[in-house]
Design an enzyme around this catalytic site. Structure first.
Site, short mmCIF file in Angstrom:
data_model
loop_
_atom_site.label_atom_id
_atom_site.label_comp_id
_atom_site.label_asym_id
_atom_site.label_seq_id
_atom_site.Cartn_x
_atom_site.Cartn_y
_atom_site.Cartn_z
N LYS A 299 0.84 -1.21 0.00
CA LYS A 299 0.00 0.00 0.00
C LYS A 299 0.87 1.26 0.00
O LYS A 299 0.63 2.18 -0.77
CB LYS A 299 -0.89 -0.01 1.25
CG LYS A 299 -1.50 1.33 1.59
CD LYS A 299 -2.35 1.30 2.83
CE LYS A 299 -1.63 1.53 4.13
NZ LYS A 299 -1.29 2.93 4.45
N ASN A 300 1.87 1.28 0.86
CA ASN A 300 2.63 2.52 1.02
C ASN A 300 3.61 2.78 -0.12
O ASN A 300 4.28 3.81 -0.16
CB ASN A 300 3.33 2.54 2.38
CG ASN A 300 2.31 2.70 3.51
OD1 ASN A 300 1.16 3.05 3.26
ND2 ASN A 300 2.72 2.42 4.74
N CYS B 3 -4.44 12.67 13.17
CA CYS B 3 -5.20 11.44 13.01
C CYS B 3 -5.03 10.61 14.27
O CYS B 3 -4.41 11.07 15.24
CB CYS B 3 -4.77 10.68 11.77
SG CYS B 3 -3.14 9.99 11.93
N ARG C 180 0.84 14.52 13.39
CA ARG C 180 1.38 14.35 12.04
C ARG C 180 1.48 15.64 11.24
O ARG C 180 0.77 15.83 10.24
CB ARG C 180 0.60 13.28 11.28
CG ARG C 180 0.68 11.93 11.98
CD ARG C 180 -0.05 10.85 11.26
NE ARG C 180 0.67 10.29 10.14
CZ ARG C 180 0.20 9.32 9.37
NH1 ARG C 180 -0.98 8.82 9.60
NH2 ARG C 180 0.91 8.86 8.37
N ASP D 10 4.74 0.42 11.98
CA ASP D 10 3.52 -0.22 11.45
C ASP D 10 3.38 -1.68 11.90
O ASP D 10 2.39 -2.33 11.57
CB ASP D 10 3.51 -0.15 9.91
CG ASP D 10 3.34 1.27 9.41
OD1 ASP D 10 2.93 2.14 10.20
OD2 ASP D 10 3.64 1.52 8.22
N ARG E 39 -8.50 -0.29 4.54
CA ARG E 39 -7.57 0.67 3.95
C ARG E 39 -6.25 0.01 3.57
O ARG E 39 -5.57 0.49 2.66
CB ARG E 39 -7.27 1.80 4.96
CG ARG E 39 -8.45 2.72 5.23
CD ARG E 39 -8.01 3.86 6.11
NE ARG E 39 -6.65 4.24 5.74
CZ ARG E 39 -5.66 4.47 6.60
NH1 ARG E 39 -5.87 4.41 7.90
NH2 ARG E 39 -4.46 4.78 6.18
N1 EPU Z 1 6.64 14.33 10.73
C1 EPU Z 1 6.83 15.64 11.04
N2 EPU Z 1 6.79 16.57 10.03
C2 EPU Z 1 6.57 16.22 8.73
C3 EPU Z 1 6.38 14.86 8.42
C4 EPU Z 1 6.42 13.93 9.45
O1 EPU Z 1 7.02 15.98 12.21
O2 EPU Z 1 6.55 17.11 7.88
C5 EPU Z 1 6.65 13.31 11.80
C6 EPU Z 1 5.30 12.62 11.93
O3 EPU Z 1 4.39 13.38 12.70
C7 EPU Z 1 5.67 11.32 12.56
C8 EPU Z 1 7.04 11.03 11.97
O4 EPU Z 1 7.52 12.27 11.46
O5 EPU Z 1 5.76 11.45 13.95
C9 EPU Z 1 7.03 10.00 10.85
O6 EPU Z 1 6.20 10.41 9.82
P1 EPU Z 1 6.45 10.06 8.28
O7 EPU Z 1 6.35 11.32 7.52
O8 EPU Z 1 7.69 9.25 8.14
O9 EPU Z 1 5.19 9.16 7.97
P2 EPU Z 1 4.19 9.29 6.77
O10 EPU Z 1 4.92 9.51 5.51
O11 EPU Z 1 3.09 10.22 7.13
C10 EPU Z 1 4.33 6.74 6.19
C11 EPU Z 1 3.35 5.62 6.08
C12 EPU Z 1 2.84 5.25 7.45
C13 EPU Z 1 4.04 4.83 8.31
C14 EPU Z 1 5.07 5.98 8.34
C15 EPU Z 1 6.34 5.61 9.09
C16 EPU Z 1 2.39 6.03 3.91
C17 EPU Z 1 1.21 6.39 3.08
N3 EPU Z 1 2.24 6.03 5.23
O12 EPU Z 1 3.59 7.82 6.76
O13 EPU Z 1 1.98 4.13 7.29
O14 EPU Z 1 3.62 4.54 9.61
O15 EPU Z 1 5.43 6.34 6.99
O16 EPU Z 1 6.94 4.50 8.55
O17 EPU Z 1 3.43 5.71 3.37
C18 EPU Z 1 0.30 2.62 7.91
O18 EPU Z 1 0.50 2.03 6.83
O19 EPU Z 1 -0.43 2.13 8.83
C19 EPU Z 1 0.93 3.92 8.14
C20 EPU Z 1 0.52 4.77 9.08
#
Ligand code: EPU
Length: 419
Positions: free
Chosen positions: A22-23, A118, A123, A306, A398
């Site tokens: 998915k990701n 969320c 986030r 995850d 999802r």
């Molecule tokens: N963060 C910030 N600022 C930003 C972006 C992120 O502070 O601008 C923080 C977030 O709040 C969080 C941490 O950095 O505490 C990690 O966030 P990241 O940006 O790495 O996560 P994401 O890109 O929003 C993806 C996956 C998530 C997975 C995370 C970490 C997708 C669509 N989602 O989210 O997947 O947990 O990376 O590996 O790729 C899931 O599949 O259940 C899921 C939540």
């Protein structure tokens, strides 16, 4: 609303095939906006989140062709008529934000509603915006929207304060058509970032270093259509490995890239579970209760956040006390209240949870609060005495392709029923 009903206590046996990630597929679909040619994706997991991102693209004029039986889709973005995807779609899924980089890069502007917090944390998206600003975009926030405009993005050096997966992906997608070279330092190393980069390189981009903490992107003039096979979902694989372990089963999990599930294999082995590695598959054999192990979530290649909830279910029936520390998200412990309803003994201390293993869990009515929380409750239900009913399973839809059918194929007594 549907719910999942599980009659626990069956040892799982057999083979289960993991679907595509998915990701990975979400950013890759967003990246198809970067060129007017048709892009073909193979092994697409038809999940609710995939439907949402396809609707987002469709709403701004992309043509999406879905061949469900063959798990393929094609995307053609030759007629984009808006760079403002509608709020009603974007609010359904945070990952909609991934269209920002491609739209800005190709069309010089994008306006999108800010994602809210969320169930797993606030986030923020500051790192995405910092990256786009560094590339020369004028970024403004107001009335719940973020708007970015630019004439032509310009390559630059960007240091991420945290190796955010989404920010790394958005910046890569913005930089592929920029003038000159962009370097992302402290970039996310997740396999999904590598898959996105491979997809973009096959479109003609010039990205090196994906999978390390320094990624270099040399901007190119334009990109062309391509065909891409999405990598297997390492979290789905890990979830079925944990399902085998928690039910004291013997399961072949197929379509796995072993390198991607190393931390899960390591922790299962530490817990006394046998993991036999094969060609693109693992066999997980568990006889007896697992040993308690400590877990700390980290960006890749650390233990994935995850998989934290699923391992907490496993540790709930372990011999001994386990300390599970969540370092990636600040509020990813919502499953604890529900696991406790099933008899788990868990105390939260800041970002750590202390899990005292119990030798049994009992079936109960519980609700999924997010995707992985839902998976953890299903795992707990597989081992609990009696009947477990998991509500709010739209979260599971999802991110897991037919979790009920796949577990039933392994012998679980599990059903999905409507209201
Ligand atoms: N963060 C910030 N600022 C930003 C972006 C992120 O502070 O601008 C923080 C977030 O709040 C969080 C941490 O950095 O505490 C990690 O966030 P990241 O940006 O790495 O996560 P994401 O890109 O929003 C993806 C996956 C998530 C997975 C995370 C970490 C997708 C669509 N989602 O989210 O997947 O947990 O990376 O590996 O790729 C899931 O599949 O259940 C899921 C939540």
């Amino acid at each position: 609303m549907d719910r999942i009903i599980i009659n626990g206590g069956i040892n799982l046996n057999g083979r289960v095939k993991v679907s595509a990630a998915k990701n990975s597929v979400l950013p890759i679909i967003a990246a198809s906006l970067l060129c007017p040619d048709e892009c073909f994706l193979e092994d697409v997991p038809f999940l609710d989140d995939v439907e949402v991102i396809c609707s987002v693209l469709d709403s701004i004029g992309a043509s999406i062709n879905v061949i469900k039986g063959l798990n393929k889709i094609s995307i053609k973005a030759d007629n984009i008529n808006s760079t403002e995807p509608p709020y009603d779609l974007v609010r359904k899924m945070r990952a909609s934000f991934l269209v920002m980089g491609p739209l800005l890069s190709r069309f010089g502007r994008v306006k999108i509603s800010l994602p809210g917090g969320c169930n797993i944390g606030t986030r923020p998206i500051d790192l995405h915006l910092k990256g786009l600003s560094a590339l020369g975009a004028e970024v403004s926030l107001g009335h719940g929207y973020v708007e970015a405009i630019c004439n032509k993005l310009k390559g630059c050096k960007i240091y991420l304060d945290f190796p955010s997966v989404g920010a790394t992906e958005n910046i890569i997608m913005a930089a592929v058509l920029a003038d000159g070279e962009t370097t992302i330092q402290n970039a996310a190393e997740e396999p999904e970032v590598v898959d996105l980069s491979n997809f973009l390189n096959s479109m003609g981009a010039n990205i090196v270093g994906a999978g390390t903490d320094t990624i270099k992107i040399l901007g190119v003039k334009d990109l062309k259509g391509t065909t891409h096979q999405v990598i297997p979902d390492r979290i789905e694989a890990g979830t079925y490995m944990a399902a085998a372990a928690i039910t004291q089963g013997d399961v072949f999990v197929e379509n796995v890239i072993l390198e991607h599930v190393r931390p899960v294999i390591a922790k299962l082995q530490e817990a006394g579970v046998t993991v036999i590695e094969g060609q693109n598959k693992v066999r997980v054999i568990s006889r007896g209760l697992p040993r308690a192990v400590d877990i700390k979530t980290m960006p890749y290649p650390g233990f994935p956040t995850d998989m934290q909830a699923q391992f907490m279910a496993l540790m709930s029936i372990a011999r001994g006390t386990s300390i599970i520390t969540e370092t990636v998200f600040e509020n990813r412990f919502m499953h604890i209240t529900e696991l406790k309803r099933m008899g788990a003994d868990i105390k939260v201390d800041g970002r750590s949870a202390v899990v005292e293993g119990r030798n049994r869990l009992t079936g109960a009515k519980v609700k999924a609060t997010d995707l992985r929380a839902g998976a953890s409750l299903v795992l707990a239900g597989l081992v609990a005495e009696g009947i477990t009913e998991v509500f709010d399973i739209h979260h599971l839809d999802r991110g897991y392709v037919d979790i009920v059918g796949k577990l039933r194929g392994l012998g679980a007594k599990i059903d999905r029923v409507g209201e």
